[in-house]
Design an enzyme around this catalytic site. Structure first.
Site, PDB file in Angstrom:
ATOM      1  N   HIS A  70       0.751  -0.996   0.429  1.00 35.90           N
ATOM      2  CA  HIS A  70       0.145   0.198   0.032  1.00 35.90           C
ATOM      3  C   HIS A  70       1.040   1.487  -0.025  1.00 35.90           C
ATOM      4  O   HIS A  70       0.586   2.129  -0.957  1.00 35.90           O
ATOM      5  CB  HIS A  70      -1.027   0.110   1.125  1.00 35.90           C
ATOM      6  N   VAL A  74       0.590   4.185  -3.341  1.00 35.52           N
ATOM      7  CA  VAL A  74      -0.199   5.318  -3.481  1.00 35.52           C
ATOM      8  C   VAL A  74       1.208   6.163  -2.583  1.00 35.52           C
ATOM      9  O   VAL A  74       2.306   6.031  -2.113  1.00 35.52           O
ATOM     10  CB  VAL A  74      -0.861   5.458  -1.635  1.00 35.52           C
ATOM     11  N   ASP A  78       7.589   5.613  -0.047  1.00 35.02           N
ATOM     12  CA  ASP A  78       8.142   6.782   0.835  1.00 35.02           C
ATOM     13  C   ASP A  78       7.298   7.467   1.687  1.00 35.02           C
ATOM     14  O   ASP A  78       7.562   7.872   2.681  1.00 35.02           O
ATOM     15  CB  ASP A  78       7.888   8.244  -0.142  1.00 35.02           C
ATOM     16  N   HIS A 199      -0.860 -12.635  -0.819  1.00 29.21           N
ATOM     17  CA  HIS A 199      -2.030 -13.847  -0.282  1.00 29.21           C
ATOM     18  C   HIS A 199      -2.182 -15.317  -0.306  1.00 29.21           C
ATOM     19  O   HIS A 199      -2.989 -15.939   0.591  1.00 29.21           O
ATOM     20  CB  HIS A 199      -3.725 -13.528  -1.499  1.00 29.21           C
ATOM     21  N   THR A 259      -2.307 -24.097   3.595  1.00 32.13           N
ATOM     22  CA  THR A 259      -1.413 -23.494   3.862  1.00 32.13           C
ATOM     23  C   THR A 259      -1.253 -21.715   4.534  1.00 32.13           C
ATOM     24  O   THR A 259      -0.208 -20.951   4.485  1.00 32.13           O
ATOM     25  CB  THR A 259       0.255 -23.534   3.373  1.00 32.13           C
TER      26      THR A 259
END
Ligand code: HEM
Ligand SMILES: *[C@@H]1O[C@H](CO)[C@@H](O)[C@H](O)[C@H]1NC(C)=O
Ligand SMILES: *[C@@H]1O[C@H](CO)[C@@H](O)[C@H](O)[C@H]1NC(C)=O
Ligand SMILES: *[C@@H]1O[C@H](CO)[C@@H](O)[C@H](O)[C@H]1NC(C)=O
Length: 336
Positions: A70, A74, A78, A199, A259
């Site tokens: 994330h 976006v 930074d 994921h 798992t």
């Protein structure tokens, strides 16, 4: 591979190459030896702190990996996602993500590493680099690949909630829309599929996939009430596990039900079996340009690990600020 498919892949790759013209230049200025004089133990310090944090709170690893993603999508890698709503006059990124349940343990892992680094080498190591290192270390701890992380990212001077909209993928996006979004960040469909392999760990809240499980409105919902692309037994288990999720919004389900705590290729093996949890996971198996890579990674863990490592390195260069484009913040949750 069909001609059409090849053409789609080619045009997406070109789109990816055309995106983010500054990224390659900034990436070239990152270096694995960036702190070798100014803070030679930087990597070791981060790795010790996050390993201890992971041992105490096993959800840290997945949360940190997601936070890194994330941050980079976006306004670039930074550390703008780390700025606390309590510390800023303006509404920071994190406030726009308040409903995306960013994980507290991940913020804490970075804050602890930063505190240790400020004690060892004050004002030297950026929060953006700490987050990139922490994500890498934690993937390794879960059994995933280890890879070098070039350093020298600077931290943002701003963090604005308005930067979030349109820059993060949503579970209701088509696979095609996702490839377009990732291409805008310079990431190819193959790299996107490799990254989605994240994921293989962590969990999702029921609200993120409830529409697939209860009273499904899409094609083929019928009497079962669930998305027909879900394995029926899995769908029934989800219906029962998520019962009452609206009044208990914390109920969560492992992303990789087979798992859940191991970083492995099972995420990809799950998708053809209808065991993908999010609609966006299932979509990767329905769309030919991404399906080929799902199949490849399901069949070959080595290929997944190699490509994941490379894709993470590329993710870590998205929109990076170097030199005077940024600063080294003293505290990761506060803009100086
Ligand atoms: C491809 C499009 C993607 C979509 C639509 C998506 C969406 C989501 C959603 C909705 C959740 C559940 C959040 C929650 O309920 O707490 C989640 C979890 C997660 N995502 Fe993604 N994601 C995507 C790609 C990625 C990528 C590229 C990465 C990292 C490289 C990533 C890493 C994770 C991790 C590790 C979790 C588990 C977090 C935890 O356990 O705290 N995701 N994602
Ligand atoms: C978060 O969710 C609540 C309740 O669903 C909603 O009222 C609010 O507007 C959402 N906030 C953001 C920033 O999306
Ligand atoms: C996806 O959901 C968001 C809200 O979560 C909504 O703003 C958007 O319009 C939806 N997109 C599609 C393609 O349904
Ligand atoms: C798996 O992928 C690796 C790395 O790309 C490759 O060298 C190897 O030949 C592949 N193995 C099989 C069985 O295809």
């Amino acid at each position: 591979m069909g001609t059409l498919l090849r053409r789609v892949l080619l045009s997406l790759a070109l789109l990816a190459a055309a995106a983010a013209p500054g990224a390659a230049a900034a990436a070239a200025r990152l270096s694995t030896s960036y702190y070798s004089r100014s803070c030679p133990r930087a990597e070791q310090i981060v790795s010790d702190v996050v390993a201890a944090k992971q041992q105490a709170n096993p959800s840290t690893a997945a949360g940190t990996l997601r936070l890194f993603f994330h941050d980079c999508f976006v306004s670039g890698c930074d550390a703008s996602v780390l700025v606390s709503p309590l510390s800023s006059d303006r509404t920071p990124e994190r406030a726009a993500e308040i409903n995306l349940s960013l994980p507290g343990d991940a913020f804490d892992a970075v804050a602890r590493a930063k505190a240790a680094l400020e004690a060892a080498c004050p004002g030297t190591v950026s929060c953006a680099d700490i987050l990139a290192l922490a994500a890498r270390d934690l993937v390794g701890i879960l059994g995933g690949p280890r890879f070098p992380v070039p350093l020298g990212r600077r931290d943002a001077r701003r963090s604005d909630a308005r930067d979030v909209e349109g820059n993060l993928p949503r579970t209701n996006m088509s696979a095609r829309a996702m490839t377009v979004l990732f291409a805008r960040k310079g990431i190819t469909p193959q790299e996107m599929v490799a990254l989605a392999g994240a994921h293989t760990v962590g969990f999702s809240h029921c609200s993120e996939f409830a529409h697939r499980v209860y009273n499904y409105k899409g094609k083929g919902g019928g009497a079962s009430g669930h998305d027909p692309s879900l394995n029926p037994e899995f769908a029934r288990a989800l219906q029962s596990s998520c019962a009452g999720y609206e009044s208990n919004p914390d109920i969560s389900i492992f992303n990789d039900i087979v798992t859940p705590r191991e970083f492995d290729e099972l995420y990809f093996k799950n998708l053809p079996r209808g065991l993908g949890l999010l609609a966006s996971d299932a979509a990767l198996w329905e769309y030919p340009p991404t399906k080929v890579f799902v199949q490849q990674y399901a069949d070959n863990r080595t290929a997944f690990f190699q490509d994941f490592a490379k894709a993470m390195q590329k993710l870590g260069t998205v929109g990076v600020k170097t030199g005077r484009q940024g600063v080294v913040r003293r505290q990761c949750d506060i803009l100086d």
